[in-house]
Design a protein around this motif. Sequence first.
Motif, PDB file in Angstrom:
ATOM      1  N   SER B  72     -13.986  20.514  34.165  1.00 19.47           N
ATOM      2  CA  SER B  72     -13.389  20.580  35.506  1.00 19.47           C
ATOM      3  C   SER B  72     -12.150  19.687  35.590  1.00 19.47           C
ATOM      4  CB  SER B  72     -14.411  20.197  36.582  1.00 19.47           C
ATOM      5  OG  SER B  72     -14.608  18.796  36.613  1.00 19.47           O
ATOM      6  N   TYR B  73     -12.155  18.567  34.856  1.00 18.32           N
ATOM      7  CA  TYR B  73     -10.962  17.701  34.864  1.00 18.32           C
ATOM      8  C   TYR B  73      -9.787  18.401  34.190  1.00 18.32           C
ATOM      9  CZ  TYR B  73     -13.725  13.791  36.564  1.00 18.32           C
ATOM     10  OH  TYR B  73     -14.506  12.978  37.340  1.00 18.32           O
ATOM     11  N   ARG B  76      -8.448  21.007  36.620  1.00 18.51           N
ATOM     12  CA  ARG B  76      -7.656  20.410  37.701  1.00 18.51           C
ATOM     13  C   ARG B  76      -6.336  19.868  37.175  1.00 18.51           C
ATOM     14  NH1 ARG B  76     -11.930  16.401  39.944  1.00 18.51           N
ATOM     15  NH2 ARG B  76     -10.235  15.627  41.264  1.00 18.51           N
ATOM     16  N   LEU B  77      -6.351  19.337  35.943  1.00 18.11           N
ATOM     17  CA  LEU B  77      -5.116  18.812  35.355  1.00 18.11           C
ATOM     18  C   LEU B  77      -4.070  19.906  35.194  1.00 18.11           C
ATOM     19  CD1 LEU B  77      -3.599  16.460  33.965  1.00 18.11           C
ATOM     20  CD2 LEU B  77      -4.812  17.019  31.848  1.00 18.11           C
ATOM     21  N   GLU B 108      -1.846  12.281  40.129  1.00 22.94           N
ATOM     22  CA  GLU B 108      -3.264  12.309  39.766  1.00 22.94           C
ATOM     23  C   GLU B 108      -3.510  12.658  38.300  1.00 22.94           C
ATOM     24  OE1 GLU B 108      -1.539  14.179  41.843  1.00 22.94           O
ATOM     25  OE2 GLU B 108      -2.629  15.976  42.466  1.00 22.94           O
ATOM     26  N   ALA B 109      -2.454  13.007  37.559  1.00 23.27           N
ATOM     27  CA  ALA B 109      -2.653  13.475  36.186  1.00 23.27           C
ATOM     28  C   ALA B 109      -3.331  12.429  35.304  1.00 23.27           C
ATOM     29  CB  ALA B 109      -1.314  13.910  35.575  1.00 23.27           C
ATOM     30  N   HIS B 111      -5.349   9.984  36.117  1.00 24.20           N
ATOM     31  CA  HIS B 111      -6.771   9.865  36.460  1.00 24.20           C
ATOM     32  C   HIS B 111      -7.560  11.045  35.876  1.00 24.20           C
ATOM     33  CE1 HIS B 111     -10.515   9.893  38.626  1.00 24.20           C
ATOM     34  NE2 HIS B 111     -10.182  11.036  39.195  1.00 24.20           N
ATOM     35  N   LEU B 112      -7.025  12.266  36.032  1.00 24.80           N
ATOM     36  CA  LEU B 112      -7.749  13.450  35.550  1.00 24.80           C
ATOM     37  C   LEU B 112      -7.903  13.398  34.032  1.00 24.80           C
ATOM     38  CD1 LEU B 112      -6.051  16.122  37.855  1.00 24.80           C
ATOM     39  CD2 LEU B 112      -8.402  15.281  38.026  1.00 24.80           C
ATOM     40  N   SER B 115     -10.354  10.632  32.967  1.00 22.04           N
ATOM     41  CA  SER B 115     -11.745  10.997  33.250  1.00 22.04           C
ATOM     42  C   SER B 115     -12.251  12.002  32.228  1.00 22.04           C
ATOM     43  CB  SER B 115     -11.858  11.597  34.656  1.00 22.04           C
ATOM     44  OG  SER B 115     -11.380  10.685  35.611  1.00 22.04           O
ATOM     45  N   PHE B 116     -11.390  12.967  31.886  1.00 20.79           N
ATOM     46  CA  PHE B 116     -11.722  13.948  30.844  1.00 20.79           C
ATOM     47  C   PHE B 116     -12.070  13.227  29.536  1.00 20.79           C
ATOM     48  CE2 PHE B 116      -9.981  16.269  27.156  1.00 20.79           C
ATOM     49  CZ  PHE B 116     -10.765  17.404  27.174  1.00 20.79           C
TER      50      PHE B 116
END
Lengths: 241, 241
Positions: B72-73, B76-77, B108-109, B111-112, B115-116
């Motif tokens: 999902s990350y 979204r990225l 936000e890139a 962070h995404l 997290s990935f």
Amino acid sequence: MSTSTLPDGDRRHARREATRKAILEAAESIVLEDGVEALKSKALADRAGISERSLFNHFPNLNEVVLSRITSYLTRLLSEPEIPAGLPISEIPDALDRKFRASFDRPEADHLFNSFLALSLRLDTEMVDLLGRHVVLTLADVSNQIMESTTKNYPDLDFDQNIRVRMYISNLTNGIAFGLLRGIHRMGVLDSPTCGSPEHDGDLSPKSFQGTEALELLNLEFLREDIDWAFEQVAIGRPRI
Amino acid sequence: MSTSTLPDGDRRHARREATRKAILEAAESIVLEDGVEALKSKALADRAGISERSLFNHFPNLNEVVLSRITSYLTRLLSEPEIPAGLPISEIPDALDRKFRASFDRPEADHLFNSFLALSLRLDTEMVDLLGRHVVLTLADVSNQIMESTTKNYPDLDFDQNIRVRMYISNLTNGIAFGLLRGIHRMGVLDSPTCGSPEHDGDLSPKSFQGTEALELLNLEFLREDIDWAFEQVAIGRPRI
């Protein structure tokens, strides 16, 4: 070769492979003869000459049997020939391009493609969706295999050359799917409801092959132009449209 | 918006989504805090505030929960921004190139991506293998979504233009995976066993992220060069090596 001359571990492996092959062949003949709705575990086990329990030792479910059989034709279609060893490095990209085209020139290519298509055309909508995901993964696997045999033949590629060659292989492999899409469009099947067979519901989206009898006329000779076109697009890179 | 103002069907859907989100968030915090071996169905259900039965109504197994969260990350990225509407058709390829680069410039890139990576680094070998397949399918889905939004904005593309644009989108999307591979190599982690953490077994093949603490230093700022390089290779097409 008789399996009785092999060591124990190899013999077990050979027996396992033989059972797996019997299941795949039985599934194919049931689906081709009576449609995918006739593929039940008892019928399949009977036809393969094994127990239902043994069947599910080899495959998690019936969909997997059919989808494995379908994608095995794709793998066999694309995995030969290897590119020759010993070329100057600068000639590898051209050799890869020739290799992909040569896959479709082999005497067995027509049989492999027709078998792939014949089974695919018998799937219901839900399975066509699953097939799409299996094809994506199969193309990734084929691409990895070609990368590995190329890397083995050319260990002197530096890392950036290696990745560039891998990307080209991956893009050519995926190009085949786009060539197929173009060919299907060029046949006019998906856009023209009049081609639909009357006993089906006329859903002619790419999600459903049902009702597209014209697709049975699709063959490598017709598609060749589309596949070559797709390879050319990969070679061009960023499209100029 | 409170779900009580929604019609029944929407309210059920919103509740279902909220439960799914709670499961995914609970799984992430368990894995980050205590490792993937701490992810058991009871612990997960407790943390998400639901029953174990409800958990398996949402996901077929625990691996799926973690892998869904990780991919999902990635989705979204890569899925923002869309390319602008109303460009001359000849400018679409450039706009796509800019769009892909812009995905990584968004606030936000980082962070995404982090997290990935943080979750991926906690997987065991078997799950890393599964992650590879999930990433392949996720990239195909992202690529399809981008194709659809582009096609919606540019309905006048003829069929060949449409497929050429689709192939370019697909190759750029896959390029990101190759850029990541190049960046990991450039960090020197996979080639140099001395980077391995002593408590792990030193398996530094790409199949296992374990023992590669240096990978935790990987970030988008470092990788940017590799991703741009990969996009450039796609634009070039057939490599000249």
